[in-house]
Design an enzyme around this catalytic site. Structure first.
Site, PDB file in Angstrom:
ATOM      1  N   LYS A 144       0.843  -1.205   0.000  1.00 50.93           N
ATOM      2  CA  LYS A 144       0.000   0.000   0.000  1.00 50.93           C
ATOM      3  C   LYS A 144       0.874   1.250   0.000  1.00 50.93           C
ATOM      4  O   LYS A 144       1.624   1.489   0.938  1.00 50.93           O
ATOM      5  CB  LYS A 144      -0.896   0.030   1.234  1.00 50.93           C
ATOM      6  CG  LYS A 144      -1.964   1.126   1.130  1.00 50.93           C
ATOM      7  CD  LYS A 144      -2.639   1.434   2.438  1.00 50.93           C
ATOM      8  CE  LYS A 144      -2.043   2.629   3.134  1.00 50.93           C
ATOM      9  NZ  LYS A 144      -2.146   3.901   2.421  1.00 50.93           N
ATOM     10  N   GLU A 202      10.823   1.620   9.643  1.00 50.87           N
ATOM     11  CA  GLU A 202      11.692   2.773   9.342  1.00 50.87           C
ATOM     12  C   GLU A 202      10.886   4.017   9.659  1.00 50.87           C
ATOM     13  O   GLU A 202       9.927   4.333   8.958  1.00 50.87           O
ATOM     14  CB  GLU A 202      12.100   2.753   7.867  1.00 50.87           C
ATOM     15  CG  GLU A 202      12.910   1.536   7.453  1.00 50.87           C
ATOM     16  CD  GLU A 202      14.225   1.431   8.192  1.00 50.87           C
ATOM     17  OE1 GLU A 202      14.755   2.456   8.652  1.00 50.87           O
ATOM     18  OE2 GLU A 202      14.720   0.295   8.339  1.00 50.87           O
ATOM     19  N   CYS A 256      13.089  11.949   5.407  1.00 55.71           N
ATOM     20  CA  CYS A 256      13.381  11.539   6.786  1.00 55.71           C
ATOM     21  C   CYS A 256      14.838  11.789   7.148  1.00 55.71           C
ATOM     22  O   CYS A 256      15.189  11.837   8.315  1.00 55.71           O
ATOM     23  CB  CYS A 256      13.034  10.065   6.950  1.00 55.71           C
ATOM     24  SG  CYS A 256      13.843   9.026   5.733  1.00 55.71           S
TER      25      CYS A 256
END
Ligand code: NDP
Length: 480
Positions: free
Chosen positions: A173, A248, A282
């Protein structure tokens, strides 16, 4: 209007419930397409398809899987222009960045893992003259891959590539904010000859569709990239089911600048590390720790470099910063700029919503923002903002820099700038961070372990770490 449909068992399907979500282009504020709103019923169909496909895919020789994956990589390369445009229209990033980073790294992800499986080794131990042990690594079965909106196809392929290469079948997804490139990828997988059911791509909201993937008993492992709080929710569902998990999560990354650097050169790269992709990576360095003896010179250079991040229409070639991914996220980032002022900070440049004329008049843009005067412990310097906001923090000694760098609950990535090799390694060894770059940023080698410490994650991706995650080791002991 285009409908982004689910890809299940090699074909496109409307969501079982017949509901659709608006897909908004963040640069214009307009609805560009409709996204399937998948729920548990759609997840059931996808898991069934993946289960049926597992036997043939997992027993196919590695060379067979490799060839199909290389064909997918080729297709991505051939359609790079269309994919880059789709990425930019969904995410808001400059088109040149989508081409140079997102799509090209998606090609690399597929081709790296396609070839990595041709060169893997396993362990064997001669226990005695007549006794031999060896480790067999077998795929897990059906696995779930859930990816975020900031680097959509890049992170989607970063997960599905090792999962497929290792012989698993996948229910995946993408974020409902950026589903388009995963939808286009499904078409390319069909063209490349990927057998039906091997990869299934569902669209929809995280808690509804992602949550149903995580909670499905037949899904053996979850590879997730996203926010730390979502990671906690996922772990609370998956851990009691004893699923393997690779998480993560977020970051609040320090950039440490020592006083022996070339100020102009370093400021250019530090600004790049703070503001690339609107600061929505990130790995972006949003806490910029600068040794006091060069602080004033570095601040001037950083203001100039920050102002070079021209905000504008992502389709224009000279735009260096595009739109924030959606209105809610833009408001969140703006609220942190307000908080910086309340916490006693001074805005050196930027600090406001940016209005772009023409086709982007309804878009969600923010000026790149540099702040100073905040302590390392205030909320702005502790919480992940995930936008174009960075803070300058002076320090005196190496000891102090390391303490400030390690003072958050996160531990994803850190960058150290110095020409002193001893200082570079000494600092790197003491940073609580899964990744440390020295005199560079975002440099990638797909063989290296990737992931965070502390609240930035559990487990590592990349190279053999990813292939290990997506396989179960079985020790076989043979008495000759
Ligand atoms: P989210 O955690 O909101 O979402 C990530 C993905 O999880 C999306 O596909 C989302 O779907 C889905 N999701 C949301 N809730 C659930 C749930 N309850 N169960 C299952 N799936 C769920 O993160 P963002 O998309 O906002 O991404 C930004 C975050 O990702 C930042 O914190 C960033 O640091 C982190 N990140 C970490 C990276 C790393 O490698 N460590 C790399 C890139 C980003 P939907 O969006 O459709 O709701």
């Amino acid at each position: 209007m285009l409908r982004i449909r689910n890809y299940i068992n090699g074909r496109f399907h409307d969501p079982v419930g017949g509901e659709w979500i608006d897909n908004v282009n963040p640069a214009t504020g307009e609805v560009a397409s409709l996204i399937a709103r998948s729920r548990v019923e759609d997840v059931e169909l996808a898991v069934d398809a993946a289960r049926s496909a597992f036997s043939a895919w997992s027993t196919m020789p590695a060379k067979g899987r490799s060839e199909i994956m290389l064909a997918i990589a080729d297709k991505i390369k051939q359609h790079a222009e269309d994919l880059a445009l789709a990425e930019t229209n969904d995410q808001g990033k400059p088109l040149w960045l989508s081409k140079a980073v997102d799509i090209s790294r998606a090609v690399d992800n597929m081709s790296f893992f396609a070839t990595e499986i041709l060169h893997t080794r396993t362990d064997a131990y001669q226990t005695d003259v007549h006794v031999m042990n060896y480790t067999l690594r077998q795929p897990l079965g059906v696995v779930g891959c859930i990816s975020p909106w900031n680097l959509p196809l890049y992170l989607f392929t970063w997960k599905i590539a090792p999962a497929l290469a290792a012989g698993n079948t996948v229910v995946a997804k993408p974020s409902e904010l950026t589903p388009m490139t995963a939808f286009l990828l499904a078409e390319l997988c069909i063209e490349a000859g990927l057998p039906p059911g091997v990869l299934n791509i569902l669209h929809g909201y995280g808690p509804e569709c992602g949550g149903a993937i995580v909670g499905h008993p037949a899904v053996k492992a979850i590879s997730f990239t996203g926010g730390t709080s979502t990671g906690k929710t996922i772990a609370s569902i998956a851990a009691p089911m004893f699923k393997k998990m690779s998480l993560e999560l977020g970051g609040k990354n320090p950039t440490i600048v020592f006083d022996d650097v070339d100020v102009a050169h370093t400021a250019r790269h530090v600004a790049r590390a703070a503001f690339t992709n609107q600061g929505e990576i990130c790995l972006c360095g949003s806490r910029i720790l600068v040794q006091r003896s060069i602080y004033d010179a570095f601040r001037s250079a950083m203001i100039a470099e920050t102002q070079r991040f021209v905000v504008g229409d992502p389709l224009e070639a000279d735009t260096r910063m595009g739109a924030i991914v959606n209105e809610a996220h833009m408001n969140k980032v703006l609220s942190y700029i307000q908080l910086a002022l309340e916490e006693g900070g001074t805005i050196l440049t930027g600090g406001r919503r940016k209005h772009v004329d023409g086709r982007c008049a309804g878009g969600f843009f923010i000026e790149p923002t540099l702040v100073e005067g905040l302590s390392g412990t205030c909320r702005v310097n502790q919480e992940e903002i995930f936008g174009p906001v960075a803070a300058l923090i002076p320090f005196d000694t190496d000891e102090e820099a390391i303490a400030i760098a390690n003072s958050t609950e996160y531990g994803l990535a850190a960058t150290v700038w110095t020409t002193n090799i001893q200082r570079a390694h000494g600092t790197a060894h003491r940073l609580e961070s899964g990744i440390v770059w020295i005199n560079t940023w975002l440099m990638r080698d797909l063989r290296t372990p990737f992931g965070g410490m502390k609240q930035s994650g559990v487990g590592r991706e990349g190279g053999t770490e990813a292939l290990r995650f997506f396989t179960e080791p079985k020790n076989i002991c043979l008495q000759l």
